[in-house]
Design a protein around this motif. Sequence first.
Motif, PDB file in Angstrom:
ATOM      1  N   ILE A 524      -3.882  -1.440   4.769  1.00  0.00           N
ATOM      2  CA  ILE A 524      -4.178  -0.432   3.748  1.00  0.00           C
ATOM      3  C   ILE A 524      -5.486  -0.773   3.020  1.00  0.00           C
ATOM      4  CG2 ILE A 524      -1.747   0.107   3.420  1.00  0.00           C
ATOM      5  CD1 ILE A 524      -1.779  -1.564   0.889  1.00  0.00           C
ATOM      6  N   LYS A 529      -7.014   4.745  -0.322  1.00  0.00           N
ATOM      7  CA  LYS A 529      -5.709   4.973   0.303  1.00  0.00           C
ATOM      8  C   LYS A 529      -5.805   5.385   1.770  1.00  0.00           C
ATOM      9  CE  LYS A 529      -2.681   5.659  -3.589  1.00  0.00           C
ATOM     10  NZ  LYS A 529      -1.526   6.396  -4.118  1.00  0.00           N
ATOM     11  N   ARG A 530      -6.635   4.747   2.492  1.00  0.00           N
ATOM     12  CA  ARG A 530      -6.721   4.964   3.930  1.00  0.00           C
ATOM     13  C   ARG A 530      -6.105   3.771   4.658  1.00  0.00           C
ATOM     14  NH1 ARG A 530     -12.244   7.457   6.181  1.00  0.00           N
ATOM     15  NH2 ARG A 530     -10.876   7.463   8.007  1.00  0.00           N
ATOM     16  N   VAL A 531      -5.758   4.015   5.932  1.00  0.00           N
ATOM     17  CA  VAL A 531      -5.236   2.949   6.781  1.00  0.00           C
ATOM     18  C   VAL A 531      -6.342   2.587   7.766  1.00  0.00           C
ATOM     19  CG1 VAL A 531      -3.448   2.252   8.401  1.00  0.00           C
ATOM     20  CG2 VAL A 531      -2.886   3.845   6.556  1.00  0.00           C
ATOM     21  N   THR A 550      -4.005   8.279   6.407  1.00  0.00           N
ATOM     22  CA  THR A 550      -3.960   7.804   5.021  1.00  0.00           C
ATOM     23  C   THR A 550      -2.518   7.509   4.644  1.00  0.00           C
ATOM     24  OG1 THR A 550      -3.707  10.041   4.124  1.00  0.00           O
ATOM     25  CG2 THR A 550      -5.965   9.250   4.477  1.00  0.00           C
ATOM     26  N   TRP A 551      -2.345   6.981   3.416  1.00  0.00           N
ATOM     27  CA  TRP A 551      -0.980   6.749   2.934  1.00  0.00           C
ATOM     28  C   TRP A 551      -0.772   7.393   1.556  1.00  0.00           C
ATOM     29  CZ3 TRP A 551      -0.635   2.990  -1.199  1.00  0.00           C
ATOM     30  CH2 TRP A 551      -1.806   2.275  -1.431  1.00  0.00           C
ATOM     31  N   GLY A 557      -1.456  11.868   5.394  1.00  0.00           N
ATOM     32  CA  GLY A 557      -0.612  10.757   4.961  1.00  0.00           C
ATOM     33  C   GLY A 557       0.862  11.012   5.205  1.00  0.00           C
ATOM     34  N   GLY A 562       1.609   6.648   7.555  1.00  0.00           N
ATOM     35  CA  GLY A 562       1.542   6.845   6.106  1.00  0.00           C
ATOM     36  C   GLY A 562       2.921   6.832   5.471  1.00  0.00           C
ATOM     37  N   ILE A 565       4.281   3.238   5.195  1.00  0.00           N
ATOM     38  CA  ILE A 565       3.619   2.453   4.143  1.00  0.00           C
ATOM     39  C   ILE A 565       4.083   2.909   2.764  1.00  0.00           C
ATOM     40  CG2 ILE A 565       1.379   1.984   3.060  1.00  0.00           C
ATOM     41  CD1 ILE A 565       0.175   2.042   5.898  1.00  0.00           C
ATOM     42  N   LYS A 566       4.197   4.243   2.575  1.00  0.00           N
ATOM     43  CA  LYS A 566       4.588   4.764   1.261  1.00  0.00           C
ATOM     44  C   LYS A 566       6.039   4.437   0.926  1.00  0.00           C
ATOM     45  CE  LYS A 566       3.284   8.927   2.218  1.00  0.00           C
ATOM     46  NZ  LYS A 566       3.101  10.386   2.114  1.00  0.00           N
ATOM     47  N   GLY A 610       0.303  -3.071   5.380  1.00  0.00           N
ATOM     48  CA  GLY A 610      -0.106  -2.053   6.348  1.00  0.00           C
ATOM     49  C   GLY A 610       1.071  -1.675   7.235  1.00  0.00           C
TER      50      GLY A 610
END
Length: 720
Positions: A524, A529-531, A550-551, A557, A562, A565-566, A610
Motif C-alpha cells: 500500500i 491509497k494506491r496498491v 487502489t484501496w 478500490g 482493494g 486491504i480495506k 498490502g
Amino acid sequence: MAENNMKKEIEALKKEITVLREENLFLAGKAEDIIHLGLISEKILEETTKEGIIGIVLKTISTVKNISYCAYLSIADHSMKVMDDAGPDLSESFREKVFGIDMELSEKVYRHTCFVELQDGVSIPEFIPPEVGRLTPNSFYLSPVIVRNDFQEMFLFVNSMGDCGYLRAMIPLIDCVTETVNNRLENISLVSEIEDISRTPGMGGRKRTQDLVEMNAPPGIEIKERKRAEEISREAEEKFRNLAEKSLVGVYLIQEGIFKYVNSKLAEIFGYSVDELIGKKGPKDLTLPDDRQTVEENLRKRVEGETDAIQYEFRGWTKERKIIFVEVYGSRISYQGRPAVIGTLLDISDRKKYEDKIKLYKDVFDNSRDAIAIIDPMGFYLEQNAAHKELIGYPDDELKGMTPAVHLGEKTFNDIAEALEQDGFYRGEVVSMKKNGEEAFIDLSSFPVMTAESDVAFFVSIKRDITDRKRAESKILHLDSLLRSVFEINRLITRENNMDNIFDGVCDITHKVRGYHFVWIGLIAVEHKRVLPKAQSGFESGYLKDVVITWDDSPTGRGPTGTAIKTGKTSVMRDILADPGYKSWREAALNRGYRSSIAVPLISGKDTYGALNVYSDKPDAFDSEEVTLLEQMSDDVAYAIKMIGIEEQRRQYEQDLEEYRNELEKKVKERTEEFRKTINLMSGREVRMAELKRIIKKLRKQLEDAGIAPAFDDPLDGDG
C-alpha cells in the motif's frame, strides 16, 4: 472386494459356458434376448400345430428385433419355397412362391447354419424378395429345422439395419429359438405317433380280438380278424417300442395312477430299471411330496377330459432321493378301453442350473454398482445396466448402434480395441464425456467372452466412476504443492533478510511449485491509497501496467485486492467473467486467461502492508483448504515484513547508538584535555603560592625581629 467377487463369478461362468449348448445364449450376453426367448418358448409350448409355431417365431422376431424380413422355407431340388413370412414393412406375403438356390449355397446350408454378408456390388440372392432387396440388406442368416433327423426346411432372416454386426449378434438367440422349435416339433411328432399307435390294435389289439369273440362273430371271420389284429398288434408294438426306446426323452403311459409303460430313458432319468417302474410305481412315487398335488391335479384334468393335453414342470426325485427338475408333455388317450395319459418327459435340471446362472448373471448385471455393458464383436453396444446408463447418460434406445467412442473418443476407443486384440484384455483409467457434457474419470476393464469355437461372442466392459477419487487425488496433490510452497517460503524467509528478494521468491515459488497462472505482491501507498506492485511471477503480459488498483472507495478500490486491504479479510473472485465486482479489470484479465483470483491481505498485528494476489486459469479454483493455506502463506510473508522492519529498526538504533558513543568519546577526550591543562596550570600556581607564603613569612619575621610591626595582615593567610 465386490469387484473381485463379481469377476470370480464371471470367470466361473465363462469356464462352464462350453458344457451346455444352451449356454450360447448366455454368450450372447443380452438380457432382453433371454426375455424374448422365454416369451417365444412359452408361446411355442402352448401351440400344438406346426403352422402356428412357425408363425409365432416369424412374427415375434420380426417385431421385437425389427428384422427386415423373416421367412420359413422348404428346400427341394435346389429351390426354396416360402411357407410363411413376416416383416415390419412387408406390404405383401410371398407365401407359396418358389425361388432358386445355387449349388454352392445349397451345400453350405444343408443341415448347417449359414451367415452371409452382402458386400457392395454382390447380387442379392433370388430367394430374398425384391421388396426387401430395395432396402439394401447387408446380411442374411439361414437356420435349419431338423426334426427327428429329417432336414427339409429352414428359417431365413434378412437384415437391413446398421451393419452386419446387428444380425450377427442375434445368431445365438435365433439358434436357441430354432432349437426350441426343433424340440417342440419333434415332441408333437412323437406324441402324435404314439397316439396313432395307441389307436391301432397294436396296444389295444388284444382287447379288440376279445371283443370279437364276445360278439359271437363267425369263426372264420374271428380267426381271420384275430390273426390280422395280432399281426397289426405286433407291428404297432414293435414300432412303438423302437420309437420310444430310441427317443432321447422319457416316454410314459399312465393309467389309474400306475405306469403301464416307460421307456429306458425315463427309467434312467429317475435311476430305476424299467421293470422297477412298469406296473409297480406311479407318478407320485417319482414326485417330490411338495409337488404331488400339482401332478395329480394335472393327471385328473386329462383323465376326466377337462383338457386333452398339458405341459408343465415339477420337481421329481430319483431312486437315490436326488431332486431333479423335469418337464412333461402329455395328452389323454384311450388305452384298452379306459382313459390313460401318454406323453414325454425331459430332465431339465441342467437347464434349471443354466437358468439359475442366467438369473445370477442378471442379478449381478442389474444390481451391480459398477457400470457394465455388453459390446458385440464389431464394437457396438448391445446392452447396459442401470449403473452404466447413469454413468454415461445415454438411454438404452440411443446407445444401441453406437460404439464406446461416443463417450470415450475415437482415440481411446481405438487404443482399447488394439489392446484387446494384442493382449486379450484392457485395464486402465480413461476420461469419459457424459451426454450432458460433464467429464468423468473411469477405471475401465474390458475382456472378450469366447464361444466354444474360440470366436469372440461379445466383449464385457466394466466401468467404475473414479471421478471423486481422482478429484481427491488431485486435491491432495494440489494441497501438497501448496504445503511445499509454504515450506519453501518459510525456508526463504529464514535465510533471507532482503525484503525485495523475499517478495520475488514468494511469487516464484507460488507460481512454479503450485502452478498458478499469475502471482503478484502489492504494497500500500498511504499518501494516495494506491496498491503498488513489488514482485510478480507467471503470465503477467503487461497486466499490472494496464490496470489501476487502489484501496479506497472508488471503483478501482472495489476489486479483490482493494477489498482485502480495506477489510483485512481474504477476498475471492470465483468467476471473473460473471462477477460484477471485477468490472474495472475484467477485459484485461480475460485477455490473459485469468478466470478466478484471490487476494489475501498481508497483516501482522495491527499493521496492514498490502496483499498477496493469485490468479488461476480455471473458474472457482480456490476451495476452503486452499484459501487456508494461502492465508497461512500470507501471514508468514506479513510476519517476515514485520520482522525485517523490526530488524531494520534495531540496526538503525545500533547505528545511532554507535554514532552517539563516538561523539561522546570525542567530547570526553576534549574535556579531559581541558581538565589536564587546567590542572597543570593549577599545579604551578600552588607552587608559586607556597613560595610567596615562605617569602612573606620570612619578611614578617625580619620585621618583627627589627621591632617593626607589620602594617597588614598576610594576604595569603586564609584565616585573615
